[in-house]
Scaffold this active site. Structure first.
Site, mmCIF file in Angstrom:
data_model
loop_
_atom_site.group_PDB
_atom_site.id
_atom_site.type_symbol
_atom_site.label_atom_id
_atom_site.label_comp_id
_atom_site.label_asym_id
_atom_site.label_seq_id
_atom_site.Cartn_x
_atom_site.Cartn_y
_atom_site.Cartn_z
ATOM 1 N N LYS A 10 43.326 41.971 36.611
ATOM 2 C CA LYS A 10 42.682 41.002 35.886
ATOM 3 C C LYS A 10 44.020 40.160 35.121
ATOM 4 O O LYS A 10 43.728 38.808 34.909
ATOM 5 C CB LYS A 10 41.713 41.570 34.939
ATOM 6 C CG LYS A 10 40.631 42.080 35.434
ATOM 7 C CD LYS A 10 39.443 42.302 34.380
ATOM 8 C CE LYS A 10 38.408 42.877 34.679
ATOM 9 N NZ LYS A 10 37.262 43.152 33.499
ATOM 10 N N ASP A 59 34.010 41.199 30.811
ATOM 11 C CA ASP A 59 33.396 42.171 31.879
ATOM 12 C C ASP A 59 32.606 41.463 33.367
ATOM 13 O O ASP A 59 32.310 40.364 33.006
ATOM 14 C CB ASP A 59 32.260 42.455 31.049
ATOM 15 C CG ASP A 59 31.859 43.907 31.470
ATOM 16 O OD1 ASP A 59 32.329 44.828 31.575
ATOM 17 O OD2 ASP A 59 30.363 44.063 31.934
ATOM 18 N N PHE A 137 35.979 45.477 44.400
ATOM 19 C CA PHE A 137 35.191 45.168 45.707
ATOM 20 C C PHE A 137 35.553 43.967 46.485
ATOM 21 O O PHE A 137 34.943 43.417 47.397
ATOM 22 C CB PHE A 137 33.683 44.727 45.103
ATOM 23 C CG PHE A 137 32.767 46.077 44.436
ATOM 24 C CD1 PHE A 137 32.552 47.163 45.165
ATOM 25 C CD2 PHE A 137 32.717 45.985 43.227
ATOM 26 C CE1 PHE A 137 32.117 48.203 44.537
ATOM 27 C CE2 PHE A 137 31.913 47.042 42.579
ATOM 28 C CZ PHE A 137 31.538 48.157 43.278
ATOM 29 N N LYS A 157 40.531 33.229 46.379
ATOM 30 C CA LYS A 157 39.900 33.770 45.227
ATOM 31 C C LYS A 157 40.395 33.025 43.999
ATOM 32 O O LYS A 157 39.799 32.873 42.849
ATOM 33 C CB LYS A 157 40.392 35.322 45.333
ATOM 34 C CG LYS A 157 39.637 36.070 43.904
ATOM 35 C CD LYS A 157 40.058 37.501 44.009
ATOM 36 C CE LYS A 157 39.247 38.181 42.628
ATOM 37 N NZ LYS A 157 39.634 39.371 42.376
ATOM 38 N N HIS A 162 34.856 33.993 40.157
ATOM 39 C CA HIS A 162 33.964 33.992 38.920
ATOM 40 C C HIS A 162 35.004 34.051 37.676
ATOM 41 O O HIS A 162 34.702 33.412 36.824
ATOM 42 C CB HIS A 162 33.348 35.483 39.021
ATOM 43 C CG HIS A 162 34.002 36.705 39.383
ATOM 44 N ND1 HIS A 162 34.851 36.514 40.563
ATOM 45 C CD2 HIS A 162 34.226 37.842 38.749
ATOM 46 C CE1 HIS A 162 35.520 37.871 40.615
ATOM 47 N NE2 HIS A 162 35.097 38.564 39.600
HETATM 48 P P1 ITT Z 1 38.260 46.258 31.849
HETATM 49 O O1 ITT Z 1 39.051 47.311 31.195
HETATM 50 O O2 ITT Z 1 38.490 44.893 31.605
HETATM 51 O O3 ITT Z 1 36.743 46.720 31.489
HETATM 52 P P2 ITT Z 1 37.669 47.291 34.488
HETATM 53 O O4 ITT Z 1 38.385 47.426 35.951
HETATM 54 O O5 ITT Z 1 36.786 48.253 34.003
HETATM 55 O O6 ITT Z 1 38.382 46.546 33.282
HETATM 56 P P3 ITT Z 1 34.981 45.728 34.424
HETATM 57 O O7 ITT Z 1 34.190 46.850 33.832
HETATM 58 O O8 ITT Z 1 34.909 44.230 34.131
HETATM 59 O O9 ITT Z 1 36.537 46.124 34.886
HETATM 60 O O10 ITT Z 1 34.404 45.535 36.171
HETATM 61 C C1 ITT Z 1 33.589 46.380 36.947
HETATM 62 C C2 ITT Z 1 34.013 46.674 38.182
HETATM 63 O O11 ITT Z 1 33.860 45.563 38.961
HETATM 64 C C3 ITT Z 1 35.403 46.936 38.678
HETATM 65 O O12 ITT Z 1 35.856 48.306 38.577
HETATM 66 C C4 ITT Z 1 35.929 46.291 40.002
HETATM 67 O O13 ITT Z 1 35.468 47.398 40.919
HETATM 68 C C5 ITT Z 1 34.552 45.355 39.984
HETATM 69 N N1 ITT Z 1 35.193 43.914 39.757
HETATM 70 C C6 ITT Z 1 35.370 43.328 38.716
HETATM 71 N N2 ITT Z 1 35.918 42.026 38.954
HETATM 72 C C7 ITT Z 1 36.220 42.048 40.265
HETATM 73 C C8 ITT Z 1 37.067 41.122 41.427
HETATM 74 O O14 ITT Z 1 37.478 40.063 40.805
HETATM 75 N N3 ITT Z 1 37.036 41.729 42.605
HETATM 76 C C9 ITT Z 1 36.729 42.790 42.934
HETATM 77 N N4 ITT Z 1 35.859 43.492 42.157
HETATM 78 C C10 ITT Z 1 35.784 43.356 41.057
#
Ligand code: ITT
Length: 180
Positions: A10, A59, A137, A157, A162
């Site tokens: 991220k 998130d 994903f 991407k 998003h």
């Molecule tokens: P934070 O510490 O920022 O919360 P995280 O990895 O736990 O990081 P999220 O809770 O925001 O991230 O995301 C939930 C899940 O959604 C994350 O484990 C990914 O598997 C998926 N996800 C989020 N953004 C994605 C993206 O851009 N491409 C693919 N999968 C994504």
């Protein structure tokens, strides 16, 4: 400005849009909520109470139409348990493969006021995992009107995701504040 996240991918994506942000890992308790906006907002509030400096959290989640938006706010848990393979299994034989990635960026300004920006991207769930870029994903998400998954086409991407959309809204908000 700090980006509070545990996810290095991220940070790399965000730096392409916002430039020089500071990455800070922090254990932020994530509230249970049905909306990623609320989750992001509460996380930003918590992080601000700890460091008292401008910051943002983000998130994100994958929302699948045939499964009434599942896993949505529970994407992290679902990714860590059944993963991409589990999603493909769940979707076996399902015709409606539409899905949406959503990201909610919550920015805490220097006074701790929270501003939320949302980005979405539509697509479909692939029938097998493809590509090795990105994270989460990405190998099973095919953006609308494309053939490659996010994991096969990271440049695309970066343009339309998003996260990109939500961060561009944050960027515009910050720039507008500077010029006011
Ligand atoms: P934070 O510490 O920022 O919360 P995280 O990895 O736990 O990081 P999220 O809770 O925001 O991230 O995301 C939930 C899940 O959604 C994350 O484990 C990914 O598997 C998926 N996800 C989020 N953004 C994605 C993206 O851009 N491409 C693919 N999968 C994504």
């Amino acid at each position: 400005m700090y980006f509070i996240t545990s996810n290095k991918n991220k940070v790399e994506e965000a730096r392409k849009i916002l430039g020089d942000i500071r990455w800070k890992r922090m254990d932020v308790p994530e509230i249970q909520s049905n909306t990623i906006e609320e989750i992001a907002k509460e996380s930003a509030r918590y992080a601000f109470s700890r460091i008292k400096k401008p910051l943002f959290v983000e998130d994100a989640g994958l929302f699948m139409k045939a499964l009434a938006g599942f896993p949505g706010p529970y994407s992290k848990y679902v990714y860590n348990t059944i993963g991409c393979k589990g999603i493909i299994k769940l979707m076996r034989g399902v015709q409606t493969r539409d899905a949406e990635f959503r990201a909610a960026v919550a920015y805490a300004d220097k006074r701790g006021r929270i501003h939320v920006f949302v980005g979405r991207v539509n697509g479909t769930i692939a029938t097998s995992e493809r590509g090795n870029h990105g994270f989460g994903f990405d190998p099973i998400f095919i953006p609308r009107n494309k053939k490659k998954t996010f994991a096969q086409d990271p440049e695309y991407k970066a343009k339309i995701s998003h996260r990109t959309k939500a961060l561009l809204k944050l960027k515009a908000f910050l720039e507008q504040k500077v010029y006011k």
